[in-house]
Enzyme design. Sequence first.
Site, mmCIF file in Angstrom:
data_model
loop_
_atom_site.group_PDB
_atom_site.id
_atom_site.type_symbol
_atom_site.label_atom_id
_atom_site.label_comp_id
_atom_site.label_asym_id
_atom_site.label_seq_id
_atom_site.Cartn_x
_atom_site.Cartn_y
_atom_site.Cartn_z
ATOM 1 N N ASN A 207 0.845 -1.207 0.000
ATOM 2 C CA ASN A 207 0.000 0.000 0.000
ATOM 3 C C ASN A 207 0.871 1.244 0.000
ATOM 4 O O ASN A 207 2.098 1.152 -0.022
ATOM 5 C CB ASN A 207 -0.944 -0.033 1.209
ATOM 6 C CG ASN A 207 -0.169 -0.113 2.504
ATOM 7 O OD1 ASN A 207 0.578 0.777 2.846
ATOM 8 N ND2 ASN A 207 -0.335 -1.237 3.224
ATOM 9 N N ASP A 303 -4.461 -9.710 12.953
ATOM 10 C CA ASP A 303 -4.608 -8.319 13.374
ATOM 11 C C ASP A 303 -3.680 -8.098 14.578
ATOM 12 O O ASP A 303 -3.970 -8.546 15.690
ATOM 13 C CB ASP A 303 -6.068 -8.008 13.737
ATOM 14 C CG ASP A 303 -6.273 -6.509 13.941
ATOM 15 O OD1 ASP A 303 -5.429 -5.870 14.602
ATOM 16 O OD2 ASP A 303 -7.270 -5.971 13.424
ATOM 17 N N PHE A 320 -4.318 3.335 14.957
ATOM 18 C CA PHE A 320 -4.563 4.384 13.959
ATOM 19 C C PHE A 320 -5.736 3.937 13.101
ATOM 20 O O PHE A 320 -5.936 2.743 12.883
ATOM 21 C CB PHE A 320 -3.334 4.589 13.060
ATOM 22 C CG PHE A 320 -2.382 5.610 13.612
ATOM 23 C CD1 PHE A 320 -1.559 5.298 14.682
ATOM 24 C CD2 PHE A 320 -2.312 6.890 13.078
ATOM 25 C CE1 PHE A 320 -0.691 6.237 15.212
ATOM 26 C CE2 PHE A 320 -1.450 7.840 13.600
ATOM 27 C CZ PHE A 320 -0.634 7.513 14.666
ATOM 28 N N LYS A 334 -13.699 1.146 15.736
ATOM 29 C CA LYS A 334 -12.460 0.352 15.921
ATOM 30 C C LYS A 334 -11.960 0.427 17.352
ATOM 31 O O LYS A 334 -11.457 -0.550 17.905
ATOM 32 C CB LYS A 334 -11.361 0.886 15.001
ATOM 33 C CG LYS A 334 -11.354 0.192 13.670
ATOM 34 C CD LYS A 334 -10.354 0.802 12.735
ATOM 35 C CE LYS A 334 -10.904 0.701 11.337
ATOM 36 N NZ LYS A 334 -10.083 1.355 10.357
ATOM 37 N N LYS A 338 -11.732 -3.204 18.907
ATOM 38 C CA LYS A 338 -10.388 -3.738 19.183
ATOM 39 C C LYS A 338 -9.977 -3.525 20.643
ATOM 40 O O LYS A 338 -8.863 -3.855 21.028
ATOM 41 C CB LYS A 338 -9.362 -3.110 18.245
ATOM 42 C CG LYS A 338 -9.617 -3.403 16.760
ATOM 43 C CD LYS A 338 -8.386 -3.117 15.911
ATOM 44 C CE LYS A 338 -8.741 -3.168 14.435
ATOM 45 N NZ LYS A 338 -7.576 -3.280 13.558
HETATM 46 O O1 C5P Z 1 -8.970 -2.374 11.108
HETATM 47 P P1 C5P Z 1 -7.947 -1.471 10.546
HETATM 48 O O2 C5P Z 1 -6.912 -2.180 9.726
HETATM 49 O O3 C5P Z 1 -8.458 -0.291 9.805
HETATM 50 O O4 C5P Z 1 -7.223 -0.880 11.829
HETATM 51 C C1 C5P Z 1 -6.147 -0.019 11.733
HETATM 52 C C2 C5P Z 1 -5.272 -0.162 12.931
HETATM 53 O O5 C5P Z 1 -4.999 -1.538 13.186
HETATM 54 C C3 C5P Z 1 -3.909 0.474 12.740
HETATM 55 O O6 C5P Z 1 -3.447 0.917 14.002
HETATM 56 C C4 C5P Z 1 -3.055 -0.699 12.225
HETATM 57 O O7 C5P Z 1 -1.676 -0.514 12.515
HETATM 58 C C5 C5P Z 1 -3.635 -1.858 12.992
HETATM 59 N N1 C5P Z 1 -3.598 -3.145 12.280
HETATM 60 C C6 C5P Z 1 -2.802 -4.168 12.741
HETATM 61 N N2 C5P Z 1 -2.804 -5.379 12.117
HETATM 62 C C7 C5P Z 1 -3.564 -5.578 11.019
HETATM 63 C C8 C5P Z 1 -4.386 -4.550 10.535
HETATM 64 C C9 C5P Z 1 -4.371 -3.333 11.174
HETATM 65 O O8 C5P Z 1 -2.087 -3.976 13.731
HETATM 66 N N3 C5P Z 1 -3.525 -6.746 10.427
#
Ligand code: C5P
Length: 400
Positions: A207, A303, A320, A334, A338
């Site tokens: 990305n 995650d 974030f 979130k 989370k």
């Molecule tokens: O659910 P989403 O991906 O939008 O959440 C974003 C947050 O979760 C960010 O802080 C990102 O660093 C973290 N994240 C993570 N592992 C993932 C996906 C997102 O730590 N696989």
Amino acid sequence: MNVVLGISGGIAAYKAPDLVRRLRERGADVQIVTTASAEEFVTSTALQAVSGRPIRSNLWDKEAEAAMSHIELARWADVVLIAPATAEVMARIVSGGAPDLLTTICLATEAPIALAPAMNHVMWSNQATQANRDVLEKRGIHILGPGIGSQACGETGAGRMLEPDAIAAAVFSLTGAQIDGLLKGRKVVITAGPTREAIDPVRYITNRSSGKMGYAIASAAAAQGADVVLISGPVNLAEPPGIEVIKVESAQQMYEATHNVIRDADIFIAAAAVADYRPASVVAQKIKKKDEAMRLELVRCPDILASVAALPTAPFTVGFAAETDKVIEYARGKLEKKKLDLIIANRVGDNCGFDRDDNTATALWQNGEQSFPTCSKSDLARELIELVAQHFYAVRSADT
Ligand code: C5P
């Protein structure tokens, strides 16, 4: 830490007041010594206001010498830093002469000396300057930078003074001095940058994250005295001084690296743009093109943030939320889903967020929120770290 900050006469001297602030916020006492030409670029009024001490410049100033002689000043220093260091001041130090107060201190001190050169790129690459740099390094003087980029003269090249924050961090790191900040003695683990999810040996999914926000947060946490572990996806950024950097590629590697270091962490900040999905399997050989269309099966990545927040003794956890729409609504969702202590929401796409030097954000927690206007990622990082520290201590005192 006592810093004698020498300022010589280059245009980068306009950044000196900011450098003084970056040194003082880390707990340093700063005594400024200017050369005669430095005063053409920055006023002693500004420097005195930020350093809180009268400026020294003249070797023959009887009153100042009576209060603290140049020899006492040379002894007082735990480090002598010259920023900006012009080609002229470098040459004067190489010559071993002592025509002014700053060069006299350089001769008379037993403390480490660091120079942050700043000059036009042709002056920097001139054989004389390079030979002087060589001599200074051989004598054990630390040369910080210079950086490469656009210059005040309108040209581009090597010769830009490093940013004040990077210089301050480097000085503390080279002297090993403890930073006396809000997060002194706290372990902060930060993820940053994108991940790369391999499709075959030559292709991957990734990305637009540059890692700039996560790196700025890591520097801001270190500037507040934290022991920072930065787990970084592939980025094009210099490793910040004084910070342990663990380089990873994939989400799975970032997950493992995080869990290897998280046990004794006080704070976890997930600034990485981690892939949500990766190819179900990595093809061993390069995939050849055949049909008009091809399907790629994807599976969920772990995650990392949610897994840390779910630990039985979870650190203070900050996420974030980079969103293109409904930024605040999605971010609050979130935060709850989370089980985070804090979330930083920011808009991405359409010239904001990713791969830029500035950012706009709103921090959200269970009973409140705070918005930050658009500013540089390093200024925003400083403010966010102060907010994180404030909430971290509030949660801890509520727990005890
Ligand atoms: O659910 P989403 O991906 O939008 O959440 C974003 C947050 O979760 C960010 O802080 C990102 O660093 C973290 N994240 C993570 N592992 C993932 C996906 C997102 O730590 N696989």
